[in-house]
Design a protein around this motif. Structure first.
Motif, PDB file in Angstrom:
ATOM      1  N   GLU A   6       0.824  -1.207   0.000  1.00 55.75           N
ATOM      2  CA  GLU A   6       0.000   0.000   0.000  1.00 55.75           C
ATOM      3  C   GLU A   6       0.861   1.262   0.000  1.00 55.75           C
ATOM      4  OE1 GLU A   6      -3.275   0.263  -0.390  1.00 55.75           O
ATOM      5  OE2 GLU A   6      -3.392  -1.911  -0.569  1.00 55.75           O
ATOM      6  N   VAL A   7       1.942   1.239   0.769  1.00 54.04           N
ATOM      7  CA  VAL A   7       2.840   2.400   0.805  1.00 54.04           C
ATOM      8  C   VAL A   7       3.496   2.586  -0.558  1.00 54.04           C
ATOM      9  CG1 VAL A   7       4.997   3.269   1.789  1.00 54.04           C
ATOM     10  CG2 VAL A   7       3.222   2.348   3.287  1.00 54.04           C
ATOM     11  N   LEU A   8       3.945   1.491  -1.157  1.00 57.20           N
ATOM     12  CA  LEU A   8       4.556   1.570  -2.487  1.00 57.20           C
ATOM     13  C   LEU A   8       3.568   2.115  -3.516  1.00 57.20           C
ATOM     14  CD1 LEU A   8       7.045   1.053  -4.206  1.00 57.20           C
ATOM     15  CD2 LEU A   8       6.268  -1.286  -4.507  1.00 57.20           C
ATOM     16  N   ALA A   9       2.316   1.662  -3.441  1.00 58.52           N
ATOM     17  CA  ALA A   9       1.292   2.158  -4.369  1.00 58.52           C
ATOM     18  C   ALA A   9       1.066   3.657  -4.182  1.00 58.52           C
ATOM     19  CB  ALA A   9      -0.017   1.395  -4.160  1.00 58.52           C
ATOM     20  N   GLU A  10       1.058   4.113  -2.934  1.00 58.47           N
ATOM     21  CA  GLU A  10       0.866   5.546  -2.688  1.00 58.47           C
ATOM     22  C   GLU A  10       2.046   6.359  -3.213  1.00 58.47           C
ATOM     23  OE1 GLU A  10      -0.235   8.760   0.758  1.00 58.47           O
ATOM     24  OE2 GLU A  10      -0.459   6.636   1.181  1.00 58.47           O
ATOM     25  N   ILE A  11       3.248   5.836  -3.020  1.00 55.85           N
ATOM     26  CA  ILE A  11       4.443   6.520  -3.515  1.00 55.85           C
ATOM     27  C   ILE A  11       4.388   6.641  -5.035  1.00 55.85           C
ATOM     28  CG2 ILE A  11       6.940   6.225  -3.827  1.00 55.85           C
ATOM     29  CD1 ILE A  11       6.955   5.119  -0.917  1.00 55.85           C
ATOM     30  N   GLU A  12       3.953   5.583  -5.695  1.00 54.56           N
ATOM     31  CA  GLU A  12       3.839   5.623  -7.159  1.00 54.56           C
ATOM     32  C   GLU A  12       2.774   6.619  -7.595  1.00 54.56           C
ATOM     33  OE1 GLU A  12       3.230   1.552  -8.264  1.00 54.56           O
ATOM     34  OE2 GLU A  12       5.333   1.043  -7.936  1.00 54.56           O
ATOM     35  N   ARG A  13       1.642   6.651  -6.876  1.00 49.65           N
ATOM     36  CA  ARG A  13       0.580   7.624  -7.212  1.00 49.65           C
ATOM     37  C   ARG A  13       1.073   9.050  -7.040  1.00 49.65           C
ATOM     38  NH1 ARG A  13      -2.754   4.100  -4.474  1.00 49.65           N
ATOM     39  NH2 ARG A  13      -2.607   5.309  -2.562  1.00 49.65           N
TER      40      ARG A  13
END
Length: 84
Positions: A6-13
């Motif tokens: 989830e953190v990685l997805a937020e960083i990508e967003r």
């Protein structure tokens, strides 16, 4: 719930990997630590630091590009068709 994913997805967003690679690395490390914490108090402390790091990443993130107005999209299509 996979905190690291989830953190990685937020960083990508947010698109901040190139802007703040150090903060990104800290956020990912904290996410791993949250997942590995056995004691609730440790998870709370690490989670608080993760939240603070993500807030800092949001501050340095470039502004989101707003979805174009349908009329703007139509004008852009017309411009492309006409080769302008």
């Amino acid at each position: 719930m996979d905190v690291e994913a989830e953190v990685l997805a937020e960083i990508e967003r947010l698109g901040v990997s190139d802007i703040a690679p150090g903060l990104v690395a800290v956020a990912l490390q904290l996410a791993k630590q949250v997942a590995a914490c056995d004691a609730p108090t440790s998870a709370a402390v690490v989670g608080r630091e993760l939240r603070a790091t993500l807030l800092e990443l949001r501050k340095v993130a470039p502004p989101a590009v707003a979805a174009a107005d349908p009329l703007d999209q139509l004008a852009a299509k017309r411009k492309r068709r006409r080769g302008a």
